[in-house]
Design a protein around this motif. Structure first.
Motif, short mmCIF file in Angstrom:
data_model
loop_
_atom_site.label_atom_id
_atom_site.label_comp_id
_atom_site.label_asym_id
_atom_site.label_seq_id
_atom_site.Cartn_x
_atom_site.Cartn_y
_atom_site.Cartn_z
N PHE A 1 0.92 -1.24 0.11
CA PHE A 1 0.09 -0.17 0.02
C PHE A 1 1.15 1.18 0.15
N THR A 2 1.72 1.23 1.04
CA THR A 2 2.84 2.42 1.07
C THR A 2 3.46 2.77 -0.06
N ALA A 3 4.12 1.36 -0.66
CA ALA A 3 5.00 1.55 -1.84
C ALA A 3 4.25 2.12 -3.02
N TYR A 4 3.05 1.66 -3.46
CA TYR A 4 2.21 2.19 -4.39
C TYR A 4 1.84 3.82 -4.36
N LEU A 5 1.69 4.04 -3.05
CA LEU A 5 1.24 5.50 -2.54
C LEU A 5 2.34 6.21 -2.63
N LYS A 6 3.67 5.84 -2.59
CA LYS A 6 4.85 6.91 -2.45
C LYS A 6 5.08 7.79 -3.35
N PRO A 7 4.82 7.70 -4.78
CA PRO A 7 4.94 8.86 -5.43
C PRO A 7 4.13 10.16 -5.15
N VAL A 8 2.75 9.53 -5.02
CA VAL A 8 1.66 10.73 -4.68
C VAL A 8 2.19 11.32 -3.20
N PHE A 9 2.61 10.32 -2.24
CA PHE A 9 3.01 10.82 -1.02
C PHE A 9 4.25 11.94 -1.00
N ASP A 10 5.17 11.65 -1.87
CA ASP A 10 6.22 12.68 -2.11
C ASP A 10 5.91 13.96 -2.71
N LYS A 11 4.59 14.06 -3.23
CA LYS A 11 4.46 15.28 -3.88
C LYS A 11 3.36 15.98 -3.12
N CYS A 12 2.50 15.32 -2.33
CA CYS A 12 1.21 15.66 -1.78
C CYS A 12 1.64 15.81 -0.22
N TRP A 13 0.69 16.78 0.45
CA TRP A 13 0.56 16.28 1.99
C TRP A 13 -0.51 15.54 2.12
N MET A 14 0.07 14.15 2.88
CA MET A 14 -0.68 13.03 2.94
C MET A 14 -0.85 12.41 4.09
N SER A 15 -1.57 11.90 4.66
CA SER A 15 -1.90 10.90 5.62
C SER A 15 -2.41 9.54 5.15
N ILE A 16 -1.53 8.46 5.49
CA ILE A 16 -1.89 7.02 4.87
C ILE A 16 -2.30 6.28 6.18
N GLY A 17 -3.27 5.53 6.03
CA GLY A 17 -3.61 4.68 7.49
C GLY A 17 -3.98 3.43 6.84
N PHE A 18 -3.86 2.31 7.70
CA PHE A 18 -4.32 0.87 7.29
C PHE A 18 -4.53 0.39 8.52
N GLU A 19 -5.79 -0.39 8.78
CA GLU A 19 -6.11 -1.43 9.96
C GLU A 19 -6.51 -2.74 9.26
N MET A 20 -6.15 -3.84 10.21
CA MET A 20 -7.10 -4.96 9.74
C MET A 20 -7.83 -5.24 10.78
N ILE A 21 -8.99 -5.81 10.53
CA ILE A 21 -9.98 -5.99 11.73
C ILE A 21 -10.51 -7.22 11.45
N GLU A 22 -10.37 -8.13 12.45
CA GLU A 22 -10.80 -9.47 12.49
C GLU A 22 -12.27 -9.32 12.95
N LEU A 23 -13.17 -9.83 12.08
CA LEU A 23 -14.67 -10.03 12.21
C LEU A 23 -15.16 -11.05 13.18
N HIS A 24 -16.15 -10.69 14.20
CA HIS A 24 -16.63 -11.61 15.14
C HIS A 24 -17.10 -12.98 14.30
N PRO A 25 -16.54 -14.25 14.90
CA PRO A 25 -17.04 -15.33 14.18
C PRO A 25 -18.48 -15.77 14.42
N GLU A 26 -19.06 -15.27 15.19
CA GLU A 26 -20.46 -15.59 15.41
C GLU A 26 -21.56 -14.39 14.83
N ARG A 27 -21.13 -13.44 14.58
CA ARG A 27 -21.89 -12.38 13.90
C ARG A 27 -21.56 -11.76 12.62
N ASN A 28 -20.72 -12.85 12.01
CA ASN A 28 -20.28 -12.34 10.63
C ASN A 28 -21.02 -13.51 9.58
#
Length: 129
Positions: free
Chosen positions: A88-115
């Motif tokens: 994700f960050t490698a792909y966005l690096k050219p944009v990041f280098d020319k813009c003021w940018m905040s990049i975020g990522f999170e992985m969420i594990e879904l509840h096994p009984e309510r998914n």
């Protein structure tokens, strides 16, 4: 799964190659060996209204959430998360280098009984083999 949901500020329209990014994210998810191909979903949500930091209209953001099914070992998810964030960050690096940018990522594990899911794409892929 995973389901990748990317939110991004509308002022990035001219700079982001979303189809290219999604291709790389899906390739990375597949390469981990952790996720079934038929469960991968990738989509973008363009945020027309946003305020970042002090409110400079040139500030940009991209935030990626990966929702994954429960049951994998924490170290397996951590390794997969690291690979996805690296891509994700490698792909966005050219944009990041020319813009003021905040990049975020999170992985969420879904509840096994309510998914809940219903998916016949796994069968389609198995039938192709």
């Amino acid at each position: 799964m995973p389901h990748f949901i990317m939110e991004y500020s509308a002022n990035l329209d001219d700079d982001l190659d979303i189809p290219g990014l999604f291709e790389k994210l899906n390739e990375t998810a597949i390469s981990t060996g952790v996720f079934p191909i038929g469960g991968i979903r990738t989509r973008a949500v363009r945020c027309e209204h946003f305020r970042i930091g002090e409110g400079d209209p040139e500030n940009t953001f991209v935030h990626l959430t990966a929702k994954v099914g429960a049951g994998r070992e924490p170290e397996v998810l951590k390794a997969a998360s690291d690979k996805v964030f690296e891509t994700f960050t490698a792909y966005l690096k050219p944009v990041f280098d020319k813009c003021w940018m905040s990049i975020g990522f999170e992985m969420i594990e879904l509840h096994p009984e309510r998914n809940y899911r219903m998916n016949n794409i796994h069968k389609k892929l198995a039938d192709k083999k």
